[in-house]
Motif scaffolding. Structure first.
Motif, PDB file in Angstrom:
ATOM      1  N   UNK A 259      -0.486   6.873  10.182  1.00  0.00           N
ATOM      2  CA  UNK A 259      -0.264   6.291   8.856  1.00  0.00           C
ATOM      3  C   UNK A 259      -0.029   7.416   7.860  1.00  0.00           C
ATOM      4  N   UNK A 260       1.044   7.309   7.072  1.00  0.00           N
ATOM      5  CA  UNK A 260       1.388   8.344   6.104  1.00  0.00           C
ATOM      6  C   UNK A 260       1.664   7.705   4.753  1.00  0.00           C
ATOM      7  N   UNK A 261       1.151   8.315   3.693  1.00  0.00           N
ATOM      8  CA  UNK A 261       1.335   7.794   2.345  1.00  0.00           C
ATOM      9  C   UNK A 261       2.691   8.213   1.788  1.00  0.00           C
ATOM     10  N   UNK A 262       3.256   7.340   0.985  1.00  0.00           N
ATOM     11  CA  UNK A 262       4.494   7.652   0.269  1.00  0.00           C
ATOM     12  C   UNK A 262       4.221   8.255  -1.100  1.00  0.00           C
ATOM     13  N   UNK A 263       2.952   8.360  -1.475  1.00  0.00           N
ATOM     14  CA  UNK A 263       2.598   8.733  -2.840  1.00  0.00           C
ATOM     15  C   UNK A 263       2.320  10.218  -2.982  1.00  0.00           C
ATOM     16  N   UNK A 264       2.752  10.766  -4.105  1.00  0.00           N
ATOM     17  CA  UNK A 264       2.433  12.155  -4.425  1.00  0.00           C
ATOM     18  C   UNK A 264       0.955  12.270  -4.758  1.00  0.00           C
ATOM     19  N   UNK A 265       0.397  13.446  -4.539  1.00  0.00           N
ATOM     20  CA  UNK A 265      -1.015  13.677  -4.869  1.00  0.00           C
ATOM     21  C   UNK A 265      -1.275  13.372  -6.337  1.00  0.00           C
ATOM     22  N   UNK A 266      -2.326  12.602  -6.605  1.00  0.00           N
ATOM     23  CA  UNK A 266      -2.686  12.270  -7.973  1.00  0.00           C
ATOM     24  C   UNK A 266      -1.900  11.136  -8.587  1.00  0.00           C
ATOM     25  N   UNK A 267      -1.012  10.495  -7.817  1.00  0.00           N
ATOM     26  CA  UNK A 267      -0.216   9.405  -8.384  1.00  0.00           C
ATOM     27  C   UNK A 267      -1.107   8.240  -8.790  1.00  0.00           C
ATOM     28  N   UNK A 268      -0.841   7.688  -9.969  1.00  0.00           N
ATOM     29  CA  UNK A 268      -1.512   6.488 -10.437  1.00  0.00           C
ATOM     30  C   UNK A 268      -0.460   5.527 -10.977  1.00  0.00           C
ATOM     31  N   UNK A 269      -0.550   4.299 -10.592  1.00  0.00           N
ATOM     32  CA  UNK A 269       0.414   3.307 -11.059  1.00  0.00           C
ATOM     33  C   UNK A 269       0.719   2.280  -9.991  1.00  0.00           C
ATOM     34  N   UNK A 270       1.674   1.419 -10.290  1.00  0.00           N
ATOM     35  CA  UNK A 270       2.061   0.359  -9.372  1.00  0.00           C
ATOM     36  C   UNK A 270       2.991   0.896  -8.289  1.00  0.00           C
ATOM     37  N   UNK A 271       2.904   0.277  -7.111  1.00  0.00           N
ATOM     38  CA  UNK A 271       3.777   0.664  -6.011  1.00  0.00           C
ATOM     39  C   UNK A 271       4.502  -0.573  -5.492  1.00  0.00           C
ATOM     40  N   UNK A 272       5.520  -0.348  -4.703  1.00  0.00           N
ATOM     41  CA  UNK A 272       6.270  -1.440  -4.087  1.00  0.00           C
ATOM     42  C   UNK A 272       7.233  -0.878  -3.068  1.00  0.00           C
ATOM     43  N   UNK A 273       6.676  -0.362  -1.963  1.00  0.00           N
ATOM     44  CA  UNK A 273       7.526   0.235  -0.928  1.00  0.00           C
ATOM     45  C   UNK A 273       8.525  -0.810  -0.433  1.00  0.00           C
TER      46      UNK A 273
ATOM     47  N   UNK B 233      13.520   7.794   6.270  1.00  0.00           N
ATOM     48  CA  UNK B 233      13.596   7.696   4.822  1.00  0.00           C
ATOM     49  C   UNK B 233      12.976   6.373   4.382  1.00  0.00           C
ATOM     50  N   UNK B 234      12.169   6.426   3.316  1.00  0.00           N
ATOM     51  CA  UNK B 234      11.478   5.234   2.825  1.00  0.00           C
ATOM     52  C   UNK B 234      11.541   5.226   1.299  1.00  0.00           C
ATOM     53  N   UNK B 235      11.853   4.046   0.716  1.00  0.00           N
ATOM     54  CA  UNK B 235      11.895   3.949  -0.743  1.00  0.00           C
ATOM     55  C   UNK B 235      10.634   3.276  -1.272  1.00  0.00           C
ATOM     56  N   UNK B 236      10.293   3.609  -2.519  1.00  0.00           N
ATOM     57  CA  UNK B 236       9.102   3.067  -3.169  1.00  0.00           C
ATOM     58  C   UNK B 236       9.452   2.727  -4.615  1.00  0.00           C
ATOM     59  N   UNK B 237       9.161   1.491  -5.004  1.00  0.00           N
ATOM     60  CA  UNK B 237       9.492   1.018  -6.350  1.00  0.00           C
ATOM     61  C   UNK B 237       8.273   1.153  -7.263  1.00  0.00           C
ATOM     62  N   UNK B 238       7.968   0.114  -8.039  1.00  0.00           N
ATOM     63  CA  UNK B 238       6.831   0.175  -8.951  1.00  0.00           C
ATOM     64  C   UNK B 238       7.013   1.251  -9.997  1.00  0.00           C
ATOM     65  N   UNK B 239       5.975   2.052 -10.190  1.00  0.00           N
ATOM     66  CA  UNK B 239       6.046   3.167 -11.140  1.00  0.00           C
ATOM     67  C   UNK B 239       6.482   4.461 -10.469  1.00  0.00           C
ATOM     68  N   UNK B 240       6.693   4.417  -9.160  1.00  0.00           N
ATOM     69  CA  UNK B 240       7.039   5.632  -8.423  1.00  0.00           C
ATOM     70  C   UNK B 240       8.537   5.910  -8.458  1.00  0.00           C
TER      71      UNK B 240
ATOM     72  N   UNK C 190       0.814  -1.221   0.000  1.00  0.00           N
ATOM     73  CA  UNK C 190       0.000   0.000   0.000  1.00  0.00           C
ATOM     74  C   UNK C 190       0.846   1.269   0.000  1.00  0.00           C
ATOM     75  N   UNK C 191       2.176   1.137   0.017  1.00  0.00           N
ATOM     76  CA  UNK C 191       3.083   2.284   0.039  1.00  0.00           C
ATOM     77  C   UNK C 191       2.743   3.232   1.182  1.00  0.00           C
ATOM     78  N   UNK C 192       2.710   2.659   2.382  1.00  0.00           N
ATOM     79  CA  UNK C 192       2.377   3.407   3.590  1.00  0.00           C
ATOM     80  C   UNK C 192       3.530   3.322   4.586  1.00  0.00           C
ATOM     81  N   UNK C 193       3.803   4.436   5.270  1.00  0.00           N
ATOM     82  CA  UNK C 193       4.643   4.425   6.460  1.00  0.00           C
ATOM     83  C   UNK C 193       3.722   4.315   7.661  1.00  0.00           C
ATOM     84  N   UNK C 194       3.808   3.208   8.366  1.00  0.00           N
ATOM     85  CA  UNK C 194       2.994   2.961   9.555  1.00  0.00           C
ATOM     86  C   UNK C 194       3.833   3.246  10.791  1.00  0.00           C
ATOM     87  N   UNK C 195       3.311   4.039  11.705  1.00  0.00           N
ATOM     88  CA  UNK C 195       4.011   4.370  12.940  1.00  0.00           C
ATOM     89  C   UNK C 195       3.222   3.799  14.112  1.00  0.00           C
TER      90      UNK C 195
END
Length: 382
Positions: A267-281, A294-301, A249-254
């Motif tokens: 809970x905080x999202x790693x995604x920019x506003x309006x992002x569409x595509x695959x994720x893989x935090x 710091x958190x990395x996200x793969x997929x289309x991000x 879900x590309x989330x930072x959970x605290x």
């Protein structure tokens, strides 16, 4: 296992100059600042394996060398505090499954000598943790859905102590039909191990007693949101919070953390506003000064997200920046916090960023190392 000869590749870098300084009189020369990392990789050829990276920004030097070839998919590699013991794995499946390996390392020339090798107890081991006394290693078998504990002798030999098989599933029919243990992390006291299971959407807390024949005993299970897929985690500087990267879900959970008990905080999202595509935090790291996450996200991000902490204790997004490559499976920071190195599995490179020590924001530099499928970076202290 027969290790292949060392392969050294010195990388050409963009030259840089510094402005002239006033003449200074010093009692003795100051050595340039330098950094060293071990690199885990996925391999396609027998000569590939565990690598060593040397970076000296003042000298404009960035080199990578293969220090242990002939190892199949050493995707995770760690070292003892003095850097003289190295532990890695072979991320494979089938018969007999994955392997865990121990090496001695010569800090002078970074050469590795294989000491011992054992079956990991499951398919596709993907993570290793080392106890605070450096006498136990714990492996996460992703496809096997299990974790295995090995006793480490003073000579670096491995003795199997325990394998724990998880069971269960979660809501994603493509990826969560069975358990997938993705990481095992000792808490700051070293008395408990937190296990992130992507397949069951749970974080398991095990009590750790090195004096027992089977050191791990299940204490509690904490479910995350269905479909999250917990991957890796770290602790806040004071040890009172657990920060979890949710891969699917590309989330930072605290979570608040006290005496082995987790409770939700944020809970905080790693995604920019309006992002569409695959994720893989993928990876999560705390800055050495404890100020940013710091958190990395793969997929289309293909991004690295920077989070800061307000005086109120609330985490807030500071920056979302391109990782500089494709599939940032892993990254790490230098011990002084001045640089961040991002390893890209798909674009076959490691890109270096400068870090603002106050805001935590990153700026991509021209330094880049090219190598086959780097997927883990371990910071050496020597």
């Amino acid at each position: 296992m027969k290790l292949l000869p060392i392969l050294i590749a010195t990388l050409a870098l963009v030259s840089c100059t510094s402005p002239k300084q006033e003449t200074q009189v010093t009692s003795e020369p100051v050595s340039p600042t330098s950094y060293q990392f071990l690199i885990g990789t996925y391999t396609d050829l027998p000569i590939q394996g565990i690598n060593h990276l040397y970076f000296s920004p003042e000298e404009n030097i960035l080199t990578v060398e293969t220090i242990a070839g002939g190892i199949a998919n050493p995707s995770f590699v760690i070292a003892s505090k003095d850097g003289k013991r190295v532990f890695s794995l072979e991320e494979q499946s089938g018969t007999p499954g994955g392997q865990v390996l121990s090496f001695s390392r010569n800090p002078t020339d970074n050469s590795l000598t294989l000491l011992d090798q054992k079956e990991s107890g499951g398919d596709h081991p993907c993570h290793i943790s080392l106890s605070s006394n450096e006498d136990f290693v714990i492996l996460s078998n992703y496809t096997g859905g299990s974790l295995s504990v090995f006793k480490v002798s003073p000579e670096g030999m491995l003795a199997h102590a325990q394998t724990i098989q998880h069971s269960g599933k979660s809501v994603n029919a493509d990826r969560q039909t069975s358990p997938h243990v993705h990481s095992t992390t000792f808490d700051p006291e070293g008395k408990r191990v937190l296990v992130a299971d992507l397949g069951t959407d749970k974080i398991y807390v095990y009590d750790f007693d090195p004096n027992q024949s089977e050191p791990l005993k299940l204490s509690s299970e904490f479910p995350v949101s269905p479909g999250d897929g917990p991957r890796h985690l770290t602790f806040s500087a004071d040890g009172k919070e657990v920060l979890v990267v949710e891969e699917m879900t590309a989330i930072l959970d605290v979570f608040y953390y006290e005496n082995g008990v987790l409770s939700p905080k944020q809970r905080l999202s790693l995604l920019a506003d309006g992002f569409e595509g695959k994720v893989g935090a993928a990876e999560i790291r705390l800055s050495p000064d404890g100020k940013q996450v710091y958190v990395s996200n793969r997929g289309d991000a293909n991004t690295i997200s920077v989070f800061g902490k307000r005086p109120s204790g609330e985490y807030v997004l500071v920056q979302n920046i391109s990782s500089g490559g494709i599939m940032p499976r892993n990254f790490n920071l230098t011990a002084d916090g001045k640089y961040l190195l991002a390893a890209h599995q798909a674009s076959n490179d490691i890109v270096i960023f400068e870090r603002d020590e106050f805001t935590g924001k990153l700026t991509q530099t021209l330094w880049k190392a090219e190598l086959n499928k780097p997927v883990y970076l371990f910071r050496l202290n020597d």
